[in-house]
Design a protein around this motif. Structure first.
Motif, mmCIF file in Angstrom:
data_model
loop_
_atom_site.group_PDB
_atom_site.id
_atom_site.type_symbol
_atom_site.label_atom_id
_atom_site.label_comp_id
_atom_site.label_asym_id
_atom_site.label_seq_id
_atom_site.Cartn_x
_atom_site.Cartn_y
_atom_site.Cartn_z
ATOM 1 N N VAL A 1 0.814 -0.917 0.603
ATOM 2 C CA VAL A 1 0.138 -0.116 -0.559
ATOM 3 C C VAL A 1 0.690 1.265 -0.061
ATOM 4 C CG1 VAL A 1 -1.963 1.120 1.067
ATOM 5 C CG2 VAL A 1 -1.774 -1.052 1.124
ATOM 6 N N LEU A 2 1.974 1.748 1.063
ATOM 7 C CA LEU A 2 2.633 2.764 0.960
ATOM 8 C C LEU A 2 3.430 2.967 -0.467
ATOM 9 C CD1 LEU A 2 4.213 2.754 4.274
ATOM 10 C CD2 LEU A 2 2.779 3.557 3.284
ATOM 11 N N LEU A 3 4.498 1.634 -1.157
ATOM 12 C CA LEU A 3 4.338 1.718 -2.585
ATOM 13 C C LEU A 3 4.145 2.380 -3.143
ATOM 14 C CD1 LEU A 3 7.400 -0.836 -1.529
ATOM 15 C CD2 LEU A 3 7.606 1.070 -1.544
ATOM 16 N N SER A 4 2.556 1.193 -3.426
ATOM 17 C CA SER A 4 1.960 1.371 -4.950
ATOM 18 C C SER A 4 1.570 2.888 -4.465
ATOM 19 C CB SER A 4 0.980 0.655 -4.686
ATOM 20 O OG SER A 4 1.177 -0.781 -4.559
ATOM 21 N N GLY A 5 0.674 3.301 -3.440
ATOM 22 C CA GLY A 5 -0.074 4.723 -2.844
ATOM 23 C C GLY A 5 1.512 5.529 -2.988
ATOM 24 N N LEU A 6 2.564 5.836 -3.011
ATOM 25 C CA LEU A 6 3.106 6.853 -3.567
ATOM 26 C C LEU A 6 3.666 6.784 -5.049
ATOM 27 C CD1 LEU A 6 6.089 6.065 -0.577
ATOM 28 C CD2 LEU A 6 4.536 7.928 -0.913
ATOM 29 N N GLY A 7 3.298 5.361 -5.374
ATOM 30 C CA GLY A 7 3.926 5.190 -6.885
ATOM 31 C C GLY A 7 2.931 6.353 -7.737
ATOM 32 N N VAL A 8 1.600 6.225 -7.470
ATOM 33 C CA VAL A 8 0.228 6.768 -7.863
ATOM 34 C C VAL A 8 0.605 8.355 -7.385
ATOM 35 C CG1 VAL A 8 -2.217 6.982 -7.320
ATOM 36 C CG2 VAL A 8 -1.424 4.876 -7.039
ATOM 37 N N LEU A 9 0.647 8.740 -6.247
ATOM 38 C CA LEU A 9 1.622 10.245 -5.838
ATOM 39 C C LEU A 9 2.041 10.824 -6.495
ATOM 40 C CD1 LEU A 9 0.357 12.591 -4.095
ATOM 41 C CD2 LEU A 9 2.200 11.825 -2.707
ATOM 42 N N MET A 10 3.129 10.486 -7.170
ATOM 43 C CA MET A 10 4.045 10.270 -7.756
ATOM 44 C C MET A 10 3.526 10.780 -9.392
ATOM 45 S SD MET A 10 7.881 8.716 -6.466
ATOM 46 C CE MET A 10 8.640 9.485 -8.072
#
Length: 190
Positions: free
Chosen positions: A75-84
């Motif tokens: 969730v953290l990595l995917s969320g950060l990826g989407v945010l980027m």
């Protein structure tokens, strides 16, 4: 976490700093290599320190969430990826007219910290996976130093458009790493 994952993670964590560096280079009036290297060192040190801080915070919480660690990392990595990716798509590409010859240390440090928040969150996620943070942090810091130095010089030539594309690629890589972590842990479950 294997070497390829560390390299991809280091690249992904440094792309937002690279994007900012391209913008910084585009905003300066013909930046010199020494200015680019100074920017790279500032960003690299900050980008290497923040996952260590995040990892420490994550280690403190790890005993309480060990059954869900792979989901948290995903969730953290995917969320950060989407945010980027979202931030790259919404970025302002205008460049001010009166361009300075160099940026202040504090402006660079603040920008470096702002682009490293994702690295802190990644450090939290890595703590749940019981991964040694020092090699990962060093890889992120060195990669950031190189990419930011190059980004400032590239910004001198190409402007801010390239930086947005780099951040999209970094976001996609983060989502991919999060997915791989989740799949590896789900396959390992009895």
């Amino acid at each position: 976490m294997n070497l390829a994952s560390v390299v991809l993670l280091a690249f992904a964590m440094s792309t937002d700093a690279f994007a900012a560096a391209v913008g910084k280079g585009a905003a300066l009036h013909k930046p010199r290599f020494t200015e680019a290297l100074k920017t790279g060192v500032i960003f690299g040190v900050i980008e290497a320190a923040t996952p260590i801080v995040g990892w420490g915070l994550g280690r403190a919480a790890a005993p309480y969430v060990s059954a869900w660690d792979h989901w948290i990392a995903f969730v953290l990595l995917s969320g950060l990826g989407v945010l980027m990716i979202r931030n790259a798509c919404m970025a302002d590409t205008t460049v001010p007219e009166g361009r300075p010859a160099k940026h202040s240390f504090w402006l660079l440090a603040l920008t470096g910290f702002a682009t490293s928040i994702d690295a802190m969150a990644v450090g939290v996620g890595l703590a749940f996976l019981d991964i040694g943070i020092i090699p990962v942090a060093a890889a992120v810091g060195i990669t950031t130093l190189v990419m930011v130095t190059f980004g400032v010089m590239l910004g001198r030539v190409l402007g801010a458009v390239v930086g947005r594309r780099a951040e999209v690629i970094g976001g996609i890589i983060l989502i991919g790493i999060g997915t791989v972590i989740l799949i590896e842990h789900l396959r390992a479950m009895p």
